[in-house]
Write a protein that holds these residues in place. Structure first.
Motif, PDB file in Angstrom:
ATOM      1  N   UNK A  85      14.863 -75.717  41.086  1.00  0.00           N
ATOM      2  CA  UNK A  85      15.222 -75.486  39.686  1.00  0.00           C
ATOM      3  C   UNK A  85      14.133 -74.693  38.967  1.00  0.00           C
ATOM      4  N   UNK A  86      12.886 -75.033  39.230  1.00  0.00           N
ATOM      5  CA  UNK A  86      11.784 -74.305  38.592  1.00  0.00           C
ATOM      6  C   UNK A  86      11.757 -72.855  39.056  1.00  0.00           C
ATOM      7  N   UNK A  87      12.019 -72.626  40.350  1.00  0.00           N
ATOM      8  CA  UNK A  87      12.050 -71.262  40.879  1.00  0.00           C
ATOM      9  C   UNK A  87      13.150 -70.449  40.209  1.00  0.00           C
ATOM     10  N   UNK A  88      14.317 -71.056  40.039  1.00  0.00           N
ATOM     11  CA  UNK A  88      15.413 -70.352  39.376  1.00  0.00           C
ATOM     12  C   UNK A  88      15.070 -70.068  37.919  1.00  0.00           C
ATOM     13  N   UNK A  89      14.379 -71.018  37.276  1.00  0.00           N
ATOM     14  CA  UNK A  89      13.981 -70.819  35.880  1.00  0.00           C
ATOM     15  C   UNK A  89      12.966 -69.692  35.763  1.00  0.00           C
ATOM     16  N   UNK A  90      12.009 -69.656  36.704  1.00  0.00           N
ATOM     17  CA  UNK A  90      10.993 -68.592  36.662  1.00  0.00           C
ATOM     18  C   UNK A  90      11.603 -67.219  36.960  1.00  0.00           C
ATOM     19  N   UNK A 162      20.131 -42.611  34.041  1.00  0.00           N
ATOM     20  CA  UNK A 162      20.786 -43.365  32.968  1.00  0.00           C
ATOM     21  C   UNK A 162      21.758 -44.392  33.534  1.00  0.00           C
ATOM     22  N   UNK A 163      22.608 -43.965  34.451  1.00  0.00           N
ATOM     23  CA  UNK A 163      23.605 -44.867  35.033  1.00  0.00           C
ATOM     24  C   UNK A 163      22.935 -45.966  35.864  1.00  0.00           C
ATOM     25  N   UNK A 164      21.953 -45.581  36.682  1.00  0.00           N
ATOM     26  CA  UNK A 164      21.244 -46.577  37.496  1.00  0.00           C
ATOM     27  C   UNK A 164      20.542 -47.605  36.612  1.00  0.00           C
ATOM     28  N   UNK A 165      19.952 -47.130  35.520  1.00  0.00           N
ATOM     29  CA  UNK A 165      19.270 -48.040  34.600  1.00  0.00           C
ATOM     30  C   UNK A 165      20.234 -49.035  33.968  1.00  0.00           C
ATOM     31  N   UNK A 166      21.408 -48.568  33.586  1.00  0.00           N
ATOM     32  CA  UNK A 166      22.409 -49.459  32.992  1.00  0.00           C
ATOM     33  C   UNK A 166      22.868 -50.494  34.016  1.00  0.00           C
ATOM     34  N   UNK A 167      23.075 -50.056  35.254  1.00  0.00           N
ATOM     35  CA  UNK A 167      23.475 -50.996  36.321  1.00  0.00           C
ATOM     36  C   UNK A 167      22.380 -52.026  36.556  1.00  0.00           C
ATOM     37  N   UNK A 168      21.128 -51.577  36.592  1.00  0.00           N
ATOM     38  CA  UNK A 168      20.006 -52.502  36.793  1.00  0.00           C
ATOM     39  C   UNK A 168      19.908 -53.515  35.661  1.00  0.00           C
ATOM     40  N   UNK A 169      20.087 -53.047  34.439  1.00  0.00           N
ATOM     41  CA  UNK A 169      20.060 -53.966  33.305  1.00  0.00           C
ATOM     42  C   UNK A 169      21.159 -55.018  33.429  1.00  0.00           C
ATOM     43  N   UNK A 170      22.347 -54.585  33.840  1.00  0.00           N
ATOM     44  CA  UNK A 170      23.469 -55.513  33.993  1.00  0.00           C
ATOM     45  C   UNK A 170      23.184 -56.548  35.079  1.00  0.00           C
ATOM     46  N   UNK A 171      22.625 -56.097  36.208  1.00  0.00           N
ATOM     47  CA  UNK A 171      22.323 -57.023  37.308  1.00  0.00           C
ATOM     48  C   UNK A 171      21.254 -58.032  36.916  1.00  0.00           C
ATOM     49  N   UNK A 172      20.238 -57.570  36.196  1.00  0.00           N
ATOM     50  CA  UNK A 172      19.183 -58.489  35.747  1.00  0.00           C
ATOM     51  C   UNK A 172      19.725 -59.469  34.706  1.00  0.00           C
ATOM     52  N   UNK A 173      20.633 -58.998  33.851  1.00  0.00           N
ATOM     53  CA  UNK A 173      21.252 -59.895  32.873  1.00  0.00           C
ATOM     54  C   UNK A 173      22.094 -60.954  33.578  1.00  0.00           C
ATOM     55  N   UNK A 174      22.765 -60.563  34.655  1.00  0.00           N
ATOM     56  CA  UNK A 174      23.547 -61.526  35.444  1.00  0.00           C
ATOM     57  C   UNK A 174      22.622 -62.577  36.050  1.00  0.00           C
ATOM     58  N   UNK A 175      21.430 -62.142  36.496  1.00  0.00           N
ATOM     59  CA  UNK A 175      20.487 -63.098  37.073  1.00  0.00           C
ATOM     60  C   UNK A 175      19.938 -64.060  36.023  1.00  0.00           C
ATOM     61  N   UNK A 176      19.840 -63.618  34.782  1.00  0.00           N
ATOM     62  CA  UNK A 176      19.430 -64.533  33.715  1.00  0.00           C
ATOM     63  C   UNK A 176      20.424 -65.691  33.624  1.00  0.00           C
ATOM     64  N   UNK A 177      21.715 -65.362  33.636  1.00  0.00           N
ATOM     65  CA  UNK A 177      22.751 -66.394  33.591  1.00  0.00           C
ATOM     66  C   UNK A 177      22.711 -67.238  34.863  1.00  0.00           C
ATOM     67  N   UNK A 178      22.579 -66.578  36.016  1.00  0.00           N
ATOM     68  CA  UNK A 178      22.519 -67.282  37.299  1.00  0.00           C
ATOM     69  C   UNK A 178      21.297 -68.203  37.353  1.00  0.00           C
ATOM     70  N   UNK A 179      20.167 -67.714  36.838  1.00  0.00           N
ATOM     71  CA  UNK A 179      18.949 -68.522  36.826  1.00  0.00           C
ATOM     72  C   UNK A 179      19.088 -69.739  35.937  1.00  0.00           C
ATOM     73  N   UNK A 180      19.737 -69.572  34.789  1.00  0.00           N
ATOM     74  CA  UNK A 180      19.967 -70.713  33.896  1.00  0.00           C
ATOM     75  C   UNK A 180      20.861 -71.758  34.556  1.00  0.00           C
ATOM     76  N   UNK A 181      21.922 -71.270  35.201  1.00  0.00           N
ATOM     77  CA  UNK A 181      22.833 -72.199  35.889  1.00  0.00           C
ATOM     78  C   UNK A 181      22.117 -72.904  37.038  1.00  0.00           C
ATOM     79  N   UNK A 182      21.290 -72.150  37.781  1.00  0.00           N
ATOM     80  CA  UNK A 182      20.550 -72.746  38.887  1.00  0.00           C
ATOM     81  C   UNK A 182      19.529 -73.758  38.411  1.00  0.00           C
ATOM     82  N   UNK A 183      18.905 -73.478  37.250  1.00  0.00           N
ATOM     83  CA  UNK A 183      17.915 -74.402  36.712  1.00  0.00           C
ATOM     84  C   UNK A 183      18.563 -75.667  36.154  1.00  0.00           C
ATOM     85  N   UNK A 184      19.715 -75.515  35.526  1.00  0.00           N
ATOM     86  CA  UNK A 184      20.386 -76.656  34.901  1.00  0.00           C
ATOM     87  C   UNK A 184      21.169 -77.494  35.908  1.00  0.00           C
TER      88      UNK A 184
END
Length: 199
Positions: A85-90, A162-184
């Protein structure tokens, strides 16, 4: 799918995207594949949006995401899952770093596309498209005498960034949600799940 496995998939996806961004930024130093003087290169190329933003800063979260699946988290405070959980939070912090890096690249690319390339206009190297919408008026592109096809080169590479950056931002945003779910909720594939009856 387990949160750790999903994070690993995100990491695997981010690495080739980062490599593409670095290569695009390097190519921008050689307008139309030509070697030119430093003051003949578009200023935004030197801001290194593809190398630093979507490249180097993206490698750190990608490596962290890759390592989450195999994180050794057993026996933390008497709770087998709290290390995971801590790893997912970090991982959320590293995802935020990725969003910042990709966001920087997106901003630089957007400014560069709007600004247009630096090119030889008659006898001097200038930005001929400061006035007028050169993106929709292709007749304006003839104002660039050299390097050959510089407008296509400039638009193509910065558009990829530009397109690659937008995709990267989206993937990292998905990991924020995934990390929260994994931590909780914890990782559904508990790291010590198979050790309870082994002894």
């Amino acid at each position: 799918m387990c949160s750790g496995s999903f994070a690993k998939c995100l990491g695997i996806t981010l690495i080739p995207l980062a490599i593409v961004c670095v290569l695009c930024n390097i190519l921008l130093f050689f307008p139309s594949g030509e070697s030119v003087e430093r003051d003949q290169i578009t200023d935004e190329v030197f801001y290194l949006g593809g190398i630093l933003g979507s490249g180097v800063l993206m490698i750190f979260p990608a490596l962290v995401f890759l390592g989450l699946k195999n994180n050794d988290c057993c026996g933390c405070c008497g709770n087998e899952s709290c290390g995971r959980r801590f790893a997912m939070l970090s991982s959320i912090l590293f995802a935020a770093v990725g969003v910042v890096g990709a966001g920087y690249s997106v901003i630089i690319s957007s400014v560069a596309i709007n600004h247009g390339p630096k090119c030889l206009n008659g006898t001097e190297w200038v930005y001929p498209f400061n006035e007028g919408n050169y993106l929709s008026d292709h007749d304006m592109w003839s104002q660039c005498d050299a390097p050959k096809d510089i407008v296509h080169w400039h638009l193509s590479l910065f558009s990829v960034l530009l397109v690659m950056g937008i995709i990267q931002m989206a993937l990292c945003a998905v990991q924020v949600v995934n990390g929260l779910l994994g931590a909780l909720c914890g990782d559904c594939c508990g790291c010590c799940g198979g050790s309870d009856g082994a002894v």
